[in-house]
Design an enzyme around this catalytic site. Sequence first.
Site, mmCIF file in Angstrom:
data_model
loop_
_atom_site.group_PDB
_atom_site.id
_atom_site.type_symbol
_atom_site.label_atom_id
_atom_site.label_comp_id
_atom_site.label_asym_id
_atom_site.label_seq_id
_atom_site.Cartn_x
_atom_site.Cartn_y
_atom_site.Cartn_z
ATOM 1 N N SER A 8 2.465 30.910 -5.431
ATOM 2 C CA SER A 8 1.877 30.316 -6.871
ATOM 3 C C SER A 8 1.026 30.223 -7.073
ATOM 4 O O SER A 8 0.152 29.816 -8.528
ATOM 5 C CB SER A 8 2.787 30.236 -7.652
ATOM 6 O OG SER A 8 3.592 28.838 -6.915
ATOM 7 N N ASN A 9 0.451 28.965 -6.064
ATOM 8 C CA ASN A 9 -0.863 27.662 -6.943
ATOM 9 C C ASN A 9 -1.284 28.414 -5.873
ATOM 10 O O ASN A 9 -3.025 27.718 -5.564
ATOM 11 C CB ASN A 9 -0.634 26.527 -6.298
ATOM 12 C CG ASN A 9 0.539 25.609 -7.096
ATOM 13 O OD1 ASN A 9 -0.056 25.203 -8.288
ATOM 14 N ND2 ASN A 9 1.788 25.761 -6.874
ATOM 15 N N LYS A 141 13.660 28.920 -3.142
ATOM 16 C CA LYS A 141 13.153 28.109 -4.612
ATOM 17 C C LYS A 141 13.204 27.673 -5.552
ATOM 18 O O LYS A 141 12.869 28.818 -5.590
ATOM 19 C CB LYS A 141 11.772 28.080 -3.224
ATOM 20 C CG LYS A 141 10.167 27.536 -4.210
ATOM 21 C CD LYS A 141 9.108 27.945 -4.197
ATOM 22 C CE LYS A 141 8.421 26.281 -4.466
ATOM 23 N NZ LYS A 141 6.421 26.649 -4.139
ATOM 24 N N GLY A 165 10.483 22.877 -5.313
ATOM 25 C CA GLY A 165 9.632 23.832 -5.958
ATOM 26 C C GLY A 165 8.089 22.831 -5.270
ATOM 27 O O GLY A 165 6.515 23.789 -5.849
#
Length: 225
Positions: A8-9, A141, A165
């Site tokens: 997601s990053n 996660k 997370g």
Amino acid sequence: MRYCVGGSNGEGPYLKAEEKIEMVSKIRSMIGKDKLLIAGTTCESTKITCDLSKAAAEVGADGVLVMSPFYFKTRMTVDSRSIVHNMSFLQENSLYDHFVSVADSCPAPVIVYNMVPVTGIDLSVDILKKMSLHPNIVGVKDKDMGKLAALVTETRDQKFQIVAGSASYLLAAMLVGCSGGINGLAAVLGEPLCNMHKLAVAGQWQEALELQRKLVNIDLLVCVV
């Protein structure tokens, strides 16, 4: 050392399917066969998630990290108190079916990614516990400390990995029994994070705490969600 690509990053949400597969393939060739490689394969369609997860496994992913499909999340909640429970039940059933379908079709293990800031959907402890019984759903996660602690307790008799997370609370998560984390900060500060993990595993909590304090503010600056 373990690697996660397409999270997601990173750039994962902006890549075409073939680009994601190429990325997994190239990273596998770079790190060798002895390192664990996890690939983010979240898609809005169950079928496409299954297809992408299988393709990632075929080019070298040892596991896949999958978020809830969230495009129609507003259809999964209602305002009326009289029917909210039933709608919640239907929502979680559909999400359970989604993850089980991916796990049934993917040759690599599936890690559930409960990323509420992105999806707007919070998978409950009960549904995650139910998912943990599937032989190919091997972990979750999550960002909620209370839920992390509850999941450790609820799945303590299973081979199910609970991971934090974010790096800012990795040590706290390990203190309540989590096995580690999948953290965006590791992309730039992997060595101190790994050192903190090793110290915690060795029971050297004070030394680990000193590292954790140094990483908190940096993590908040780096991570976008």
